[in-house]
Scaffold this active site. Structure first.
Site, PDB file in Angstrom:
ATOM      1  N   SER A 102     -24.951 -49.511 -30.021  1.00 28.11           N
ATOM      2  CA  SER A 102     -23.753 -49.998 -30.236  1.00 28.11           C
ATOM      3  C   SER A 102     -23.138 -49.524 -31.742  1.00 28.11           C
ATOM      4  O   SER A 102     -22.867 -48.176 -31.853  1.00 28.11           O
ATOM      5  CB  SER A 102     -23.680 -51.422 -30.260  1.00 28.11           C
ATOM      6  OG  SER A 102     -22.354 -51.962 -30.353  1.00 28.11           O
ATOM      7  N   ASP A 241     -16.020 -48.793 -31.382  1.00 27.86           N
ATOM      8  CA  ASP A 241     -17.299 -48.562 -32.064  1.00 27.86           C
ATOM      9  C   ASP A 241     -18.168 -47.403 -31.092  1.00 27.86           C
ATOM     10  O   ASP A 241     -17.778 -46.988 -30.149  1.00 27.86           O
ATOM     11  CB  ASP A 241     -18.079 -49.951 -32.157  1.00 27.86           C
ATOM     12  CG  ASP A 241     -18.479 -50.798 -30.865  1.00 27.86           C
ATOM     13  OD1 ASP A 241     -17.869 -50.210 -29.788  1.00 27.86           O
ATOM     14  OD2 ASP A 241     -19.493 -51.418 -30.863  1.00 27.86           O
ATOM     15  N   ASP A 243     -20.177 -47.534 -28.801  1.00 26.65           N
ATOM     16  CA  ASP A 243     -20.588 -47.623 -27.475  1.00 26.65           C
ATOM     17  C   ASP A 243     -19.252 -48.215 -26.610  1.00 26.65           C
ATOM     18  O   ASP A 243     -19.435 -48.303 -25.394  1.00 26.65           O
ATOM     19  CB  ASP A 243     -21.761 -48.258 -26.788  1.00 26.65           C
ATOM     20  CG  ASP A 243     -21.722 -49.899 -27.209  1.00 26.65           C
ATOM     21  OD1 ASP A 243     -21.043 -50.289 -28.047  1.00 26.65           O
ATOM     22  OD2 ASP A 243     -22.400 -50.571 -26.699  1.00 26.65           O
ATOM     23  N   ASP A 245     -17.628 -50.793 -26.696  1.00 30.76           N
ATOM     24  CA  ASP A 245     -17.614 -52.346 -26.262  1.00 30.76           C
ATOM     25  C   ASP A 245     -16.587 -53.101 -27.500  1.00 30.76           C
ATOM     26  O   ASP A 245     -16.410 -54.229 -27.135  1.00 30.76           O
ATOM     27  CB  ASP A 245     -18.603 -52.931 -25.806  1.00 30.76           C
ATOM     28  CG  ASP A 245     -19.581 -53.386 -26.918  1.00 30.76           C
ATOM     29  OD1 ASP A 245     -19.335 -52.691 -28.020  1.00 30.76           O
ATOM     30  OD2 ASP A 245     -20.564 -53.728 -26.883  1.00 30.76           O
TER      31      ASP A 245
END
Length: 445
Positions: A102, A241, A243, A245
């Site tokens: 992440s 960010d 990833d 999400d």
């Protein structure tokens, strides 16, 4: 909460090369997951990743383990976490696996699973995988081994899904948008989504090299985005960010717009359109300004523990469809099954286009309270500072002074001996003084 050995609240995560993020562990994890998931019928697993250099190594290890257990891997290549959840649903795969840490630096990585419906794997399945990990690895007969292939149109499928969450009658043709993809998984998705909806797009953080993910770009560091929005005289900026999400936005004046404000805009627009069902879920860290602004609109508000997993649990418990963390995780269950930065951003853009209002003006109905956070280190093993009478007394004094126009939140870090002291109120100088007064009481214990 079960006493799982490897799975945390957001999958398995750590520094690459240190247990458990090692090739041998991940190979066995793939095998164990394959053994458990094969019992449920389907023989294919979707595997996506972000742009970390270690993703190549880890997806190869996972694929080898899955193949040994008789399951086939479908690779998406670099793809946002919510895209993997979506593709898992549409391909009717037994599960989806995301290789990502992440918002963490490139030297960390992690493994997260989605179930067939694009939601988090049930605890019982994670526990079954851990139990399988304790066994000796084995291999199915050669004729039963799994295969590997690529989903060549994965990006196109997800781009179309994102666009479908934006109303057909609206266009972004009036907007100049700077988009920051954190050199992460949205780099080839978000700019295309926005361009295809008509926006004039300036893209930054879209040159991943394996080691620059989240490095001074993206939702966790919006300084580059703020500077570019001002330099380009853009209408707004959008940051994701690593990833994809999380989403954080920047208005035309360079002001940061966080997850609390984004949820406020989406909830208010849902109310105006007659589409809001129930209330909205935030966390213990959500700004009091959000709670008061929603209250003025007659929208119920509930707080969950910090973590998007707990936000989702509270939403399901209440039967509500919208939840968010101030860090930018925004969950819209009418659109997706998990936090999706692109989809959440599009709903804000829809509100701008429909109402012919700037992002700055859409935020104006919510007054953010100053929030001061002080971290205090304590000696582990010396008792719980939060239970000490002197700390309780000072905290009670501060709470009495703030009344119903402020909050105090004391919580322990889950990873190190730190007490996080958060004080929130209308007057920044007063709030700062109160936070340090409580912090000093904790230090004195």
């Amino acid at each position: 909460m079960s006493n799982r050995k490897y799975f945390g609240t957001d999958g398995i995560r750590g520094r690459v090369g240190d247990a458990p993020i090692t090739p041998d562990f991940v190979l066995k994890l793939g095998w164990a997951a394959g053994k458990v998931l094969a019992r449920h019928g389907s023989r294919k697993i979707i595997i996506g990743k972000d742009t970390r250099i270690s993703g190549y190594m880890l997806e190869s290890a996972l694929e080898a383990g899955l193949a040994a257990a008789g399951l086939s891997a479908l690779f998406t290549g670099p793809m946002p976490t919510p895209a993997v959840a979506y593709l898992t649903r549409t391909f009717r795969a037994e599960a989806g696996i995301v290789i990502s840490a992440s918002h963490n630096p490139f030297y960390d990585n992690g493994i997260k699973f989605f179930s067939i419906d694009g939601t988090k794997l049930p605890d019982a399945v994670e526990e079954a995988i851990e139990a399988e990990m304790e066994k000796e690895i084995s291999c199915v007969d050669s004729a039963e081994l799994g295969k590997a292939s690529r989903i060549v149109d994965a990006a196109g499928r997800y781009i179309e899904f994102c666009k479908a969450t934006f109303p057909n009658e609206l266009s972004l043709s009036e907007l100049k948008i700077v988009v920051d993809c954190a050199n992460g998984a949205t780099y080839h998705i978000a700019p295309n989504v926005l361009r295809e909806l008509g926006a004039n797009v300036i893209a930054i953080g879209c040159e991943p090299n394996g080691v620059n993910i989240n490095a001074e770009v993206g939702a966790t560091d919006v300084r580059a985005l703020q500077a570019r929005v001002l330099a380009e005289k853009a209408d707004l900026g959008i940051a994701f960010d690593g990833d994809g999400d999380r989403v954080i936005m920047v208005d035309h004046e360079g002001n940061k717009v966080d997850g609390d404000q984004i949820m406020y805009i989406i909830a208010r627009e849902g109310l105006r359109q007659g589409q809001l069902r129930g209330g909205a879920v935030g966390t213990l860290m959500s700004n009091m300004g959000l709670e008061l602004a929603l209250k003025q609109l007659g929208i119920p508000f509930a707080r969950a523990k910090v973590g998007d997993r707990y936000v989702l649990e509270k939403m399901q418990e209440k039967g509500w469809r919208i939840g968010a963390e101030n860090s930018g995780h925004v969950i819209l269950l009418d659109k997706t099954t998990t936090g999706d930065g692109i989809v959440a951003g599009l709903q804000v853009l829809a509100a701008m286009a429909r109402n012919h209002m700037s992002l700055h003006d859409l935020c104006s109905g919510m007054k953010m309270f100053p929030q001061i956070l002080v971290n205090v280190r304590y000696t582990a093993g010396s008792g719980d500072p939060l239970e000490h009478e002197s700390v309780k007394a000072v905290t009670a004094e501060v709470e009495a002074a703030l009344g119903n126009r402020g909050r105090v939140l004391l919580r322990k870090s889950g990873t190190e001996p730190l007490i996080r002291v958060m004080v929130e109120g209308e007057d920044e100088a007063q709030v700062t003084e109160f936070a340090h007064r409580i912090a000093d009481a904790v230090k004195a214990v």
